[in-house]
Design a protein around this motif. Structure first.
Motif, PDB file in Angstrom:
ATOM      1  N   ARG A   5       0.852  -1.192   0.000  1.00 42.82           N
ATOM      2  CA  ARG A   5       0.000   0.000   0.000  1.00 42.82           C
ATOM      3  C   ARG A   5       0.883   1.235   0.000  1.00 42.82           C
ATOM      4  N   THR A   6       0.516   2.189  -0.826  1.00 39.71           N
ATOM      5  CA  THR A   6       1.153   3.495  -0.841  1.00 39.71           C
ATOM      6  C   THR A   6       0.063   4.490  -0.445  1.00 39.71           C
ATOM      7  N   PRO A   7       0.361   5.760  -0.372  1.00 39.55           N
ATOM      8  CA  PRO A   7      -0.702   6.703   0.012  1.00 39.55           C
ATOM      9  C   PRO A   7      -1.951   6.639  -0.877  1.00 39.55           C
ATOM     10  N   ARG A   8      -1.783   6.347  -2.179  1.00 32.65           N
ATOM     11  CA  ARG A   8      -2.940   6.369  -3.082  1.00 32.65           C
ATOM     12  C   ARG A   8      -3.212   5.053  -3.795  1.00 32.65           C
ATOM     13  N   LEU A   9      -2.316   4.082  -3.644  1.00 34.99           N
ATOM     14  CA  LEU A   9      -2.391   2.877  -4.462  1.00 34.99           C
ATOM     15  C   LEU A   9      -2.311   1.594  -3.652  1.00 34.99           C
ATOM     16  N   ILE A  10      -2.885   0.541  -4.205  1.00 38.48           N
ATOM     17  CA  ILE A  10      -2.677  -0.810  -3.711  1.00 38.48           C
ATOM     18  C   ILE A  10      -2.007  -1.582  -4.847  1.00 38.48           C
ATOM     19  N   LEU A  11      -0.878  -2.204  -4.552  1.00 38.86           N
ATOM     20  CA  LEU A  11      -0.198  -3.089  -5.486  1.00 38.86           C
ATOM     21  C   LEU A  11      -0.451  -4.496  -4.977  1.00 38.86           C
ATOM     22  N   ARG A  12      -1.053  -5.319  -5.803  1.00 40.70           N
ATOM     23  CA  ARG A  12      -1.517  -6.628  -5.349  1.00 40.70           C
ATOM     24  C   ARG A  12      -1.402  -7.651  -6.470  1.00 40.70           C
ATOM     25  N   ARG A  13      -1.638  -8.912  -6.116  1.00 36.55           N
ATOM     26  CA  ARG A  13      -1.658  -9.978  -7.118  1.00 36.55           C
ATOM     27  C   ARG A  13      -2.915  -9.841  -7.973  1.00 36.55           C
ATOM     28  N   TRP A  14      -2.942 -10.583  -9.065  1.00 35.21           N
ATOM     29  CA  TRP A  14      -3.997 -10.463 -10.073  1.00 35.21           C
ATOM     30  C   TRP A  14      -5.249 -11.248  -9.700  1.00 35.21           C
ATOM     31  N   SER A  15      -6.422 -10.750 -10.132  1.00 40.27           N
ATOM     32  CA  SER A  15      -7.693 -11.449  -9.961  1.00 40.27           C
ATOM     33  C   SER A  15      -8.402 -11.518 -11.311  1.00 40.27           C
TER      34      SER A  15
END
Length: 177
Positions: A5-15
């Motif tokens: 998590r960054t201030p504005r983003l979520i970096l995550r695995r694919w769905s």
């Protein structure tokens, strides 16, 4: 499951829900102009890409993150790490990459995601060195690379398409979190 998590983003695995929005990004010629030979990808090609991204996670312990806006939950593209097998001269280095949909350009999202990925690479995954490879004249990516503190190492050509490329790098001793 790996998530950043960054201030504005979520970096995550694919769905499964990411397929259509990413295929729309991949279908935009302006987005794809700096990728490979500039060809757009259709829904099937995008599905194959996501499958390959997930396989790299399983095999290497890193890969490309789906990037979504925290505020809306909207997929805006990807950022992550990959093995640049298309350019054997830089192997076994790991490449940092990003691709965002055009509506999300110029808002600092690429830099925000790339900073998080670089920190993940050097601090979480224990990599000693990361490279970035750009088509020469891709000023947008060059700006992100400069913000990451990466330095130009050399120029080369894409082995398949003959396009001019620039290789940048940073190692753990140069990195400032």
């Amino acid at each position: 499951m790996t998530e950043i998590r960054t201030p504005r983003l979520i970096l995550r695995r694919w769905s499964d829900d990411d397929l259509v929005p990413l295929s729309e990004i991949n279908a935009d010629p302006e987005v794809m102009r700096w990728i490979g030979d500039g060809s757009v990808r259709d829904l099937d090609g995008t599905a194959e890409d996501i499958e390959r991204y997930e396989e790299e996670w399983d095999e290497e312990g890193f890969g490309l993150f789906a990037v979504e806006l925290i505020a809306s939950g909207e997929l805006i593209g990807f950022a992550g790490l990959t093995l640049p097998e298309y350019l054997p001269e830089v192997m076994p280095d790991v490449e940092i990459v990003w691709r965002l949909g055009r509506p999300f350009w110029g808002q600092g999202y690429a830099s925000e995601a790339a900073h998080a990925v670089l920190e993940f690479a050097l601090q979480d995954r224990g990599l000693d060195r990361v490279v970035a490879i750009t088509h020469i004249s891709n000023d947008g990516s060059e700006n992100v690379i400069a913000k990451l503190g990466m330095t130009e190492e050399r120029e080369t050509s894409h082995p398949e398409f003959g396009l001019p490329l620039r290789i940048h790098a940073i190692d753990l001793t140069e990195y400032e979190a």
